[in-house]
Design an enzyme around this catalytic site. Structure first.
Site, PDB file in Angstrom:
ATOM      1  N   ASP A 180       0.636  -1.142  -0.027  1.00  0.00           N
ATOM      2  CA  ASP A 180       0.105  -0.009   0.023  1.00  0.00           C
ATOM      3  C   ASP A 180       0.896   1.327   0.001  1.00  0.00           C
ATOM      4  O   ASP A 180       2.113   1.425   0.276  1.00  0.00           O
ATOM      5  CB  ASP A 180      -0.942  -0.053   1.188  1.00  0.00           C
ATOM      6  CG  ASP A 180      -0.278  -0.532   2.424  1.00  0.00           C
ATOM      7  OD1 ASP A 180       0.878  -0.411   2.680  1.00  0.00           O
ATOM      8  OD2 ASP A 180      -0.985  -0.982   3.170  1.00  0.00           O
ATOM      9  N   HIS A 190      -7.318  -4.723   9.956  1.00  0.00           N
ATOM     10  CA  HIS A 190      -6.986  -4.636   8.499  1.00  0.00           C
ATOM     11  C   HIS A 190      -5.734  -5.354   7.950  1.00  0.00           C
ATOM     12  O   HIS A 190      -4.740  -5.552   9.043  1.00  0.00           O
ATOM     13  CB  HIS A 190      -6.888  -3.293   8.096  1.00  0.00           C
ATOM     14  CG  HIS A 190      -5.697  -2.409   8.424  1.00  0.00           C
ATOM     15  ND1 HIS A 190      -5.868  -1.063   9.264  1.00  0.00           N
ATOM     16  CD2 HIS A 190      -4.542  -2.786   8.830  1.00  0.00           C
ATOM     17  CE1 HIS A 190      -4.546  -0.501   9.462  1.00  0.00           C
ATOM     18  NE2 HIS A 190      -3.960  -1.583   9.389  1.00  0.00           N
ATOM     19  N   GLU A 193      -9.573  -1.807   5.143  1.00  0.00           N
ATOM     20  CA  GLU A 193     -10.501  -1.251   6.269  1.00  0.00           C
ATOM     21  C   GLU A 193     -11.581  -2.254   6.451  1.00  0.00           C
ATOM     22  O   GLU A 193     -12.230  -2.905   5.350  1.00  0.00           O
ATOM     23  CB  GLU A 193     -10.586   0.031   6.304  1.00  0.00           C
ATOM     24  CG  GLU A 193      -9.395   1.044   6.240  1.00  0.00           C
ATOM     25  CD  GLU A 193      -8.597   0.809   7.513  1.00  0.00           C
ATOM     26  OE1 GLU A 193      -8.503   0.002   8.156  1.00  0.00           O
ATOM     27  OE2 GLU A 193      -8.037   2.078   7.944  1.00  0.00           O
TER      28      GLU A 193
END
Ligand code: F6R
Length: 261
Positions: free
Chosen positions: A67, A138, A143
């Protein structure tokens, strides 16, 4: 799923770093999925030491990070690009052309996510995906409410994640609201998953991720669907697991874990 419980954070971290090193030695051009965060900093410190002291060779290794924040440049010290350079890439002999991260500054975020998925596929998929776990359950930045089949995309961060990660920002109000993240489905496509959790603050979430019902409310529960998933936790993070005795018996008796005993 295999659950490894070790007495300390140091020992748990050492097992994870050794499993990554073993994967590199077995397959020098292995495709690694990488995570960031405090837990991973200690893993990367050990891998850098293994490179220096044991000649662990990263020259052919390929990496994909999970990410990146939306709105931070790669040069911004708070970005995950900068985190990876600082904690891992600058300390090892990896070819930077083989390290891949999402571009949180891309004009077209959807196109950027599609590009990333295509690139992972082009490299033959991820062999070993490293995972941490957030206090809201997460993995990556998937999420609560993320589809369990989700692919790489733009995701809004929960207030809990924003509070937890704001400590890395001098001015907490600058903590981004959004990130690009591999989806749960993208993560589950990896050939192996390796999740590390340490400390009391992860005990509740690890109990749910490993032994609770599978739910998109807590995307880490999706690891239960994976055929090759290893969870490593220290005493504190594993304190609420109900099947602890069974997990410990497997670690103490199965030949697979002999080198770590
Ligand atoms: C970040 C990521 C996150 C972290 C998680 C735990 O790339 O994948 O899922 O692993 O937020 O972070 P720490 O280790 O800081 O508690």
């Amino acid at each position: 799923m295999q659950v490894i419980i070790r007495p300390t954070e140091e020992e748990s971290t050492r097992i994870v770093a050794t499993l990554v090193a073993n994967a590199i030695r077995a397959n020098p051009d292995v495709v690694l999925g990488l995570a960031t965060g405090l837990t991973m900093e200690r893993v990367y410190a050990l891998l850098v030491r293994m490179h220096r002291e044991e000649s662990l060779d990263f020259s052919l290794v390929r990496t994909f990070n999970l990410d990146e924040y939306v709105g931070l440049t790669a040069e911004d010290g708070r970005s995950y690009h900068a985190y990876m350079t600082k904690h891992l890439f600058s300390g090892i002999n990896i070819d930077r052309r083989n390290t891949h991260l999402l571009d949180g500054m891309a004009k077209d975020l959807e196109a950027e996510c599609r590009r990333y998925e295509d690139l992972i596929r082009h490299c033959g998929g991820i062999d070993l995906q490293l995972l941490g776990i957030g206090r809201d359950g997460h993995i990556g930045f998937n999420e609560p409410g993320s589809a369990l089949y989700s692919r790489t995309r733009d995701k809004s961060l929960t207030p809990m994640t924003r509070r937890d990660n704001a400590k890395h920002f001098v001015d907490p109000s600058q903590m981004p609201h959004r990130a690009l993240t591999m989806g749960v489905g993208t993560i589950l496509d990896s050939r192996k998953l390796l999740l590390l959790a340490t400390g009391e603050s992860k005990a509740a979430v690890i109990a749910k991720a490993v032994e609770g019902p599978i739910t998109s409310r807590m995307t880490a529960t999706a690891i239960q669907l994976h055929q090759h998933c290893v969870v490593v936790a220290d005493e504190a993070a594993s304190s609420r697991l109900e099947e602890q005795d069974y997990y410990r018996w497997i670690f103490d008796n199965e030949p697979e874990w002999a080198e770590f005993r």
